[in-house]
Each structure stands twice: as C-alpha cells, then as structure tokens.
Scaffold this motif. Structure first.
Motif, PDB file in Angstrom:
ATOM      1  N   THR A 185       0.914  -1.232   0.259  1.00 47.40           N
ATOM      2  CA  THR A 185      -0.094  -0.121   0.017  1.00 47.40           C
ATOM      3  C   THR A 185       0.886   1.182  -0.030  1.00 47.40           C
ATOM      4  OG1 THR A 185      -1.461  -1.038   1.311  1.00 47.40           O
ATOM      5  CG2 THR A 185      -1.803   1.249   1.025  1.00 47.40           C
ATOM      6  N   ALA A 186       0.602   2.197  -0.905  1.00 47.76           N
ATOM      7  CA  ALA A 186       1.533   3.201  -1.052  1.00 47.76           C
ATOM      8  C   ALA A 186       0.987   4.278  -0.603  1.00 47.76           C
ATOM      9  CB  ALA A 186       1.750   3.619  -2.731  1.00 47.76           C
ATOM     10  N   ASP A 187       1.690   5.213   0.064  1.00 47.67           N
ATOM     11  CA  ASP A 187       1.108   6.642   0.617  1.00 47.67           C
ATOM     12  C   ASP A 187       2.066   7.762  -0.107  1.00 47.67           C
ATOM     13  OD1 ASP A 187       1.008   8.905   2.329  1.00 47.67           O
ATOM     14  OD2 ASP A 187       0.254   7.542   4.237  1.00 47.67           O
ATOM     15  N   VAL A 188       1.176   8.621  -0.794  1.00 47.63           N
ATOM     16  CA  VAL A 188       2.096   9.623  -1.474  1.00 47.63           C
ATOM     17  C   VAL A 188       2.568  10.716  -0.585  1.00 47.63           C
ATOM     18  CG1 VAL A 188       1.675  11.615  -3.372  1.00 47.63           C
ATOM     19  CG2 VAL A 188       0.467   9.018  -3.516  1.00 47.63           C
ATOM     20  N   ALA A 189       1.841  11.106   0.334  1.00 44.50           N
ATOM     21  CA  ALA A 189       2.393  12.123   1.407  1.00 44.50           C
ATOM     22  C   ALA A 189       3.601  11.630   1.951  1.00 44.50           C
ATOM     23  CB  ALA A 189       1.169  12.398   2.501  1.00 44.50           C
ATOM     24  N   VAL A 190       3.716  10.435   2.340  1.00 46.93           N
ATOM     25  CA  VAL A 190       4.866   9.938   3.068  1.00 46.93           C
ATOM     26  C   VAL A 190       5.884   9.932   2.004  1.00 46.93           C
ATOM     27  CG1 VAL A 190       5.869   7.787   4.015  1.00 46.93           C
ATOM     28  CG2 VAL A 190       3.725   8.458   4.692  1.00 46.93           C
ATOM     29  N   GLY A 191       5.636   9.380   0.747  1.00 50.85           N
ATOM     30  CA  GLY A 191       6.530   9.423  -0.242  1.00 50.85           C
ATOM     31  C   GLY A 191       7.142  10.768  -0.626  1.00 50.85           C
ATOM     32  N   GLU A 192       6.271  11.666  -0.717  1.00 52.89           N
ATOM     33  CA  GLU A 192       6.868  12.943  -0.667  1.00 52.89           C
ATOM     34  C   GLU A 192       8.041  13.408   0.458  1.00 52.89           C
ATOM     35  OE1 GLU A 192       5.704  17.903  -1.187  1.00 52.89           O
ATOM     36  OE2 GLU A 192       4.391  16.346  -0.549  1.00 52.89           O
ATOM     37  N   GLU A 193       7.542  13.321   1.496  1.00 52.45           N
ATOM     38  CA  GLU A 193       8.646  13.415   2.655  1.00 52.45           C
ATOM     39  C   GLU A 193       9.964  12.565   2.386  1.00 52.45           C
ATOM     40  OE1 GLU A 193       7.059  12.710   6.498  1.00 52.45           O
ATOM     41  OE2 GLU A 193       5.005  13.640   5.931  1.00 52.45           O
ATOM     42  N   LEU A 194       9.676  11.318   1.974  1.00 48.76           N
ATOM     43  CA  LEU A 194      10.846  10.542   1.905  1.00 48.76           C
ATOM     44  C   LEU A 194      11.665  10.907   0.501  1.00 48.76           C
ATOM     45  CD1 LEU A 194       9.146   7.081   2.568  1.00 48.76           C
ATOM     46  CD2 LEU A 194      11.074   7.902   3.875  1.00 48.76           C
ATOM     47  N   TYR A 195      10.953  11.320  -0.456  1.00 49.11           N
ATOM     48  CA  TYR A 195      11.838  11.827  -1.774  1.00 49.11           C
ATOM     49  C   TYR A 195      12.370  13.148  -1.259  1.00 49.11           C
ATOM     50  CZ  TYR A 195      12.386  13.328  -6.448  1.00 49.11           C
ATOM     51  OH  TYR A 195      13.090  13.565  -7.609  1.00 49.11           O
ATOM     52  N   GLN A 196      12.137  14.045  -0.476  1.00 51.10           N
ATOM     53  CA  GLN A 196      12.693  15.105  -0.291  1.00 51.10           C
ATOM     54  C   GLN A 196      13.766  14.825   0.589  1.00 51.10           C
ATOM     55  OE1 GLN A 196      12.149  18.059  -1.568  1.00 51.10           O
ATOM     56  NE2 GLN A 196      10.271  17.245  -2.727  1.00 51.10           N
ATOM     57  N   ALA A 197      13.711  13.938   1.395  1.00 53.70           N
ATOM     58  CA  ALA A 197      14.877  13.572   2.335  1.00 53.70           C
ATOM     59  C   ALA A 197      16.074  12.668   1.879  1.00 53.70           C
ATOM     60  CB  ALA A 197      14.421  12.681   3.629  1.00 53.70           C
ATOM     61  N   ASN A 198      15.635  12.032   0.689  1.00 53.31           N
ATOM     62  CA  ASN A 198      16.575  10.888   0.003  1.00 53.31           C
ATOM     63  C   ASN A 198      16.982  11.166  -1.459  1.00 53.31           C
ATOM     64  OD1 ASN A 198      16.686   8.837   2.334  1.00 53.31           O
ATOM     65  ND2 ASN A 198      14.700   9.203   2.313  1.00 53.31           N
ATOM     66  N   CYS A 199      15.903  11.839  -2.149  1.00 51.84           N
ATOM     67  CA  CYS A 199      16.071  11.983  -3.541  1.00 51.84           C
ATOM     68  C   CYS A 199      16.450  13.305  -3.984  1.00 51.84           C
ATOM     69  CB  CYS A 199      14.834  11.235  -4.256  1.00 51.84           C
ATOM     70  SG  CYS A 199      14.566   9.695  -3.745  1.00 51.84           S
ATOM     71  N   ALA A 200      15.763  14.339  -3.310  1.00 50.66           N
ATOM     72  CA  ALA A 200      15.758  15.846  -3.858  1.00 50.66           C
ATOM     73  C   ALA A 200      16.978  16.515  -4.162  1.00 50.66           C
ATOM     74  CB  ALA A 200      14.890  16.712  -2.937  1.00 50.66           C
ATOM     75  N   GLN A 201      18.140  15.906  -3.330  1.00 47.55           N
ATOM     76  CA  GLN A 201      19.549  16.441  -3.366  1.00 47.55           C
ATOM     77  C   GLN A 201      19.869  16.398  -4.943  1.00 47.55           C
ATOM     78  OE1 GLN A 201      22.516  15.357  -0.642  1.00 47.55           O
ATOM     79  NE2 GLN A 201      23.765  16.310  -1.729  1.00 47.55           N
ATOM     80  N   CYS A 202      19.619  15.267  -5.460  1.00 48.83           N
ATOM     81  CA  CYS A 202      20.296  14.851  -7.024  1.00 48.83           C
ATOM     82  C   CYS A 202      19.170  15.060  -7.713  1.00 48.83           C
ATOM     83  CB  CYS A 202      20.740  13.497  -7.111  1.00 48.83           C
ATOM     84  SG  CYS A 202      22.523  13.410  -5.878  1.00 48.83           S
ATOM     85  N   HIS A 203      17.820  14.873  -7.670  1.00 48.24           N
ATOM     86  CA  HIS A 203      16.960  14.674  -8.555  1.00 48.24           C
ATOM     87  C   HIS A 203      15.935  15.946  -8.543  1.00 48.24           C
ATOM     88  CE1 HIS A 203      17.970  10.783 -10.142  1.00 48.24           C
ATOM     89  NE2 HIS A 203      17.981  10.270  -8.646  1.00 48.24           N
ATOM     90  N   GLY A 204      16.573  16.735  -7.561  1.00 48.43           N
ATOM     91  CA  GLY A 204      15.487  18.295  -7.487  1.00 48.43           C
ATOM     92  C   GLY A 204      14.439  18.011  -6.662  1.00 48.43           C
ATOM     93  N   ALA A 205      14.084  19.235  -5.691  1.00 50.61           N
ATOM     94  CA  ALA A 205      12.740  19.212  -4.882  1.00 50.61           C
ATOM     95  C   ALA A 205      11.660  19.099  -5.733  1.00 50.61           C
ATOM     96  CB  ALA A 205      13.065  20.316  -4.163  1.00 50.61           C
ATOM     97  N   ASP A 206      11.990  19.800  -7.063  1.00 49.14           N
ATOM     98  CA  ASP A 206      10.801  19.786  -8.001  1.00 49.14           C
ATOM     99  C   ASP A 206      10.872  18.560  -8.958  1.00 49.14           C
ATOM    100  OD1 ASP A 206      12.740  20.441  -9.362  1.00 49.14           O
ATOM    101  OD2 ASP A 206      11.852  22.538 -10.049  1.00 49.14           O
ATOM    102  N   LEU A 207      11.545  17.843  -8.476  1.00 50.82           N
ATOM    103  CA  LEU A 207      11.997  16.531  -9.605  1.00 50.82           C
ATOM    104  C   LEU A 207      12.318  16.712 -10.977  1.00 50.82           C
ATOM    105  CD1 LEU A 207       9.241  15.573  -7.406  1.00 50.82           C
ATOM    106  CD2 LEU A 207       9.008  13.795  -9.165  1.00 50.82           C
ATOM    107  N   ARG A 208      12.858  18.206 -11.062  1.00 49.84           N
ATOM    108  CA  ARG A 208      13.188  18.447 -12.612  1.00 49.84           C
ATOM    109  C   ARG A 208      14.672  18.248 -12.503  1.00 49.84           C
ATOM    110  NH1 ARG A 208       9.067  20.635 -15.103  1.00 49.84           N
ATOM    111  NH2 ARG A 208       7.145  21.302 -13.845  1.00 49.84           N
ATOM    112  N   GLY A 209      15.392  17.710 -11.651  1.00 55.98           N
ATOM    113  CA  GLY A 209      16.765  17.415 -11.503  1.00 55.98           C
ATOM    114  C   GLY A 209      17.766  18.566 -11.270  1.00 55.98           C
ATOM    115  N   THR A 210      19.025  18.124 -11.165  1.00 55.37           N
ATOM    116  CA  THR A 210      19.946  18.961 -10.497  1.00 55.37           C
ATOM    117  C   THR A 210      21.385  19.007 -11.403  1.00 55.37           C
ATOM    118  OG1 THR A 210      20.983  17.928  -9.011  1.00 55.37           O
ATOM    119  CG2 THR A 210      19.053  19.138  -8.249  1.00 55.37           C
ATOM    120  N   ASP A 211      22.377  19.528 -11.084  1.00 53.68           N
ATOM    121  CA  ASP A 211      23.498  19.320 -11.769  1.00 53.68           C
ATOM    122  C   ASP A 211      24.134  17.816 -11.377  1.00 53.68           C
ATOM    123  OD1 ASP A 211      24.363  20.162  -9.394  1.00 53.68           O
ATOM    124  OD2 ASP A 211      25.828  21.527  -9.972  1.00 53.68           O
TER     125      ASP A 211
END
Length: 124
Positions: free
Chosen positions: A31-57
């Motif tokens: 069972t997926a939880d989008v709100a939890v996923g957003e928190e996890l994304y920001q904590a674990n993925c955003a540094q490289c993939h962008g807080a807005d999911l548009r990527g970084t350098d």
C-alpha cells in the motif's frame, strides 16, 4: 563465478529499462502513501533529482519521459535504491545504493513520483 558478473549487471540494467509498462501498481502489492513518499523523496532523492523532480547538476529529472512507467517500471526504482545505477541515459555519474531506504519507503516514493508525473501531464 566472475564470468557471471557482467551478465548480472546487464540484467539489472535491462530491468531498469523495461519496455513493458508497470500495471500491477505499487511494488510487491504494498500500500503506497503519496504524502509519506513526498517526505521520503525530499529527504533521500531531492538533493540529486531536485525538490521539484526536475533534476539538478548531480542527477536527472524524474519529470521526464525516460522515467515514465513504460520505460522505467516501478520496480526499477527499487533496483536503483538497492543496487545503485550506472549511467545509461544521462551524463551524470553513477548513482550509489541508498542506505536506510526500505522497500516500503521506495513504494511510497514511487507513488509520489507517479503522482507528480501525472500532475505534470506526463501520465494519463
């Protein structure tokens, strides 16, 4: 034994570039939880993939056709977190495995990514 390593690496690469859409929903039927996923994304993925999911350098955008389910099925995100990824679509360095992110966490992260892709008009 070492002769099998290139074949195993190829298998992981091909799984990450599956040409078949993911139709069975969240990874392993969790069972997926989008709100939890957003928190996890920001904590674990955003540094490289962008807080807005548009990527970084440092990493590519998840709001791109390459990351839609018909090219990167949900399970490919799990493989990337568990095993890391060698560059094959972009000119970024390799992505290392991400420690401390569980399979259930990845299910939530993928739900968030898919929701953002849909909001951006990339998914039907």
């Amino acid at each position: 034994m070492r002769a099998h390593l290139p074949a195993a690496a190829l298998l992981v690469l091909l799984a990450g570039c599956a040409g078949t859409p993911s139709t069975d929903g969240p990874i392993d039927g969790a069972t997926a939880d989008v709100a939890v996923g957003e928190e996890l994304y920001q904590a674990n993925c955003a540094q490289c993939h962008g807080a807005d999911l548009r990527g970084t350098d440092q990493g590519p955008p998840h709001l791109d056709a390459v990351y839609l389910p018909n090219h990167h099925a949900d399970i490919s995100f799990l493989f990337a977190v568990r095993n890391g990824v060698q560059p094959h679509h972009w000119s970024f360095g390799p992505m290392p495995p991400i420690d401390g992110v569980s399979d259930d966490d990845v299910t939530d992260i993928v739900a968030y990514v898919r929701a953002q892709q849909q909001a951006a008009g990339l998914l039907d």
